[in-house]
Design a protein around this motif. Sequence first.
Motif, PDB file in Angstrom:
ATOM      1  N   ARG A 167       0.917  -0.924  -0.221  1.00  0.00           N
ATOM      2  CA  ARG A 167       0.100  -0.103  -0.101  1.00  0.00           C
ATOM      3  C   ARG A 167       0.714   1.666  -0.359  1.00  0.00           C
ATOM      4  N   PRO A 168       1.122   2.434  -1.175  1.00  0.00           N
ATOM      5  CA  PRO A 168       1.595   3.196  -0.848  1.00  0.00           C
ATOM      6  C   PRO A 168       1.931   4.045   0.145  1.00  0.00           C
ATOM      7  N   GLU A 169      -0.169   3.720   0.941  1.00  0.00           N
ATOM      8  CA  GLU A 169       0.279   5.250   1.626  1.00  0.00           C
ATOM      9  C   GLU A 169       0.736   4.654   3.003  1.00  0.00           C
ATOM     10  N   ALA A 170       1.193   3.560   3.113  1.00  0.00           N
ATOM     11  CA  ALA A 170       2.706   2.615   3.816  1.00  0.00           C
ATOM     12  C   ALA A 170       3.696   3.964   4.144  1.00  0.00           C
ATOM     13  N   TYR A 171       4.250   4.157   2.739  1.00  0.00           N
ATOM     14  CA  TYR A 171       5.406   4.471   2.584  1.00  0.00           C
ATOM     15  C   TYR A 171       4.821   6.034   2.804  1.00  0.00           C
ATOM     16  N   VAL A 172       4.489   6.743   2.174  1.00  0.00           N
ATOM     17  CA  VAL A 172       3.907   8.878   1.487  1.00  0.00           C
ATOM     18  C   VAL A 172       4.626   8.985   2.964  1.00  0.00           C
ATOM     19  N   ASP A 173       4.476   9.244   4.255  1.00  0.00           N
ATOM     20  CA  ASP A 173       5.428  10.394   5.065  1.00  0.00           C
ATOM     21  C   ASP A 173       6.568  10.215   4.755  1.00  0.00           C
ATOM     22  N   TRP A 174       6.828   8.432   5.397  1.00  0.00           N
ATOM     23  CA  TRP A 174       8.118   8.969   5.829  1.00  0.00           C
ATOM     24  C   TRP A 174       9.075   9.322   4.324  1.00  0.00           C
ATOM     25  N   LEU A 175       8.712   8.703   3.195  1.00  0.00           N
ATOM     26  CA  LEU A 175       9.411   9.545   1.887  1.00  0.00           C
ATOM     27  C   LEU A 175       9.197  10.724   1.725  1.00  0.00           C
ATOM     28  N   ALA A 176       8.388  11.705   2.010  1.00  0.00           N
ATOM     29  CA  ALA A 176       8.903  12.712   2.397  1.00  0.00           C
ATOM     30  C   ALA A 176       9.806  13.451   2.706  1.00  0.00           C
ATOM     31  N   THR A 177       9.889  13.046   4.226  1.00  0.00           N
ATOM     32  CA  THR A 177      10.660  13.173   4.872  1.00  0.00           C
ATOM     33  C   THR A 177      11.622  12.631   4.265  1.00  0.00           C
ATOM     34  N   ALA A 178      12.414  11.275   3.891  1.00  0.00           N
ATOM     35  CA  ALA A 178      13.578  10.509   3.672  1.00  0.00           C
ATOM     36  C   ALA A 178      14.432  11.227   2.961  1.00  0.00           C
ATOM     37  N   ARG A 179      12.998  11.401   1.635  1.00  0.00           N
ATOM     38  CA  ARG A 179      13.858  12.504   0.350  1.00  0.00           C
ATOM     39  C   ARG A 179      14.968  13.218   0.136  1.00  0.00           C
ATOM     40  N   PRO A 180      14.052  14.293   0.983  1.00  0.00           N
ATOM     41  CA  PRO A 180      14.938  15.236   0.794  1.00  0.00           C
ATOM     42  C   PRO A 180      16.101  14.979   1.632  1.00  0.00           C
ATOM     43  N   ALA A 181      16.367  13.864   2.608  1.00  0.00           N
ATOM     44  CA  ALA A 181      17.751  13.956   3.619  1.00  0.00           C
ATOM     45  C   ALA A 181      18.153  13.077   2.656  1.00  0.00           C
ATOM     46  N   LEU A 182      17.803  11.924   2.166  1.00  0.00           N
ATOM     47  CA  LEU A 182      19.349  11.347   0.441  1.00  0.00           C
ATOM     48  C   LEU A 182      19.440  12.294  -0.459  1.00  0.00           C
ATOM     49  N   ARG A 183      18.496  12.876  -0.968  1.00  0.00           N
ATOM     50  CA  ARG A 183      19.288  13.548  -1.876  1.00  0.00           C
ATOM     51  C   ARG A 183      20.258  14.696  -2.230  1.00  0.00           C
ATOM     52  N   ALA A 184      20.064  15.245  -0.437  1.00  0.00           N
ATOM     53  CA  ALA A 184      21.326  16.311  -0.241  1.00  0.00           C
ATOM     54  C   ALA A 184      22.372  15.409   0.246  1.00  0.00           C
TER      55      ALA A 184
END
Length: 172
Positions: free
Chosen positions: A144-161
Amino acid sequence: MTARVAVVVGNPKPVSRTLDAALHVAHELTGHPADLVVDLADLGVRLMDWADPEVSRLVGEVGDADLVVVASPTYKATYTGLLKLFLDRFPGGTGLTGAAVPLMLGAGPLHALAPELLLRPLLTELGAVVPVRGLYVLDTQHDRPEAYVDWLATARPALRAFLEPPLLEGVS
């Protein structure tokens, strides 16, 4: 240059929900499929042969990846022995040279801190930088994509940096 992404899955069942979750996370973080997928169930007893050339090759490739998603189901409140056998091959401090994401699946919320308490310290001991909090997903929600949405919202910018070229490159 695109980051080289590896996925390592310690579920003793091949082609597991844990594998599905790890592949999803890797793709959602980077926008492309993982470059290397290591489903440890496929290696089985070979993990106990320290001279096995295929396992040694995989250790080298995972160690050189820019980003590694390390995933395990929760067994007896921790990660699997299969994952431990593989990670024991990496030298401390220098075995993993990039960023790592600890991911665990479990039957209930009781073990939600397992990725942070158990996998993060191991991954940092092996040399990885873990710039995001570990992710715990209920195995009934792994697809279920919703199981990941909140985590991804914070993880993407940190990993991108972390994965983008350093802003201070060339500064002495």
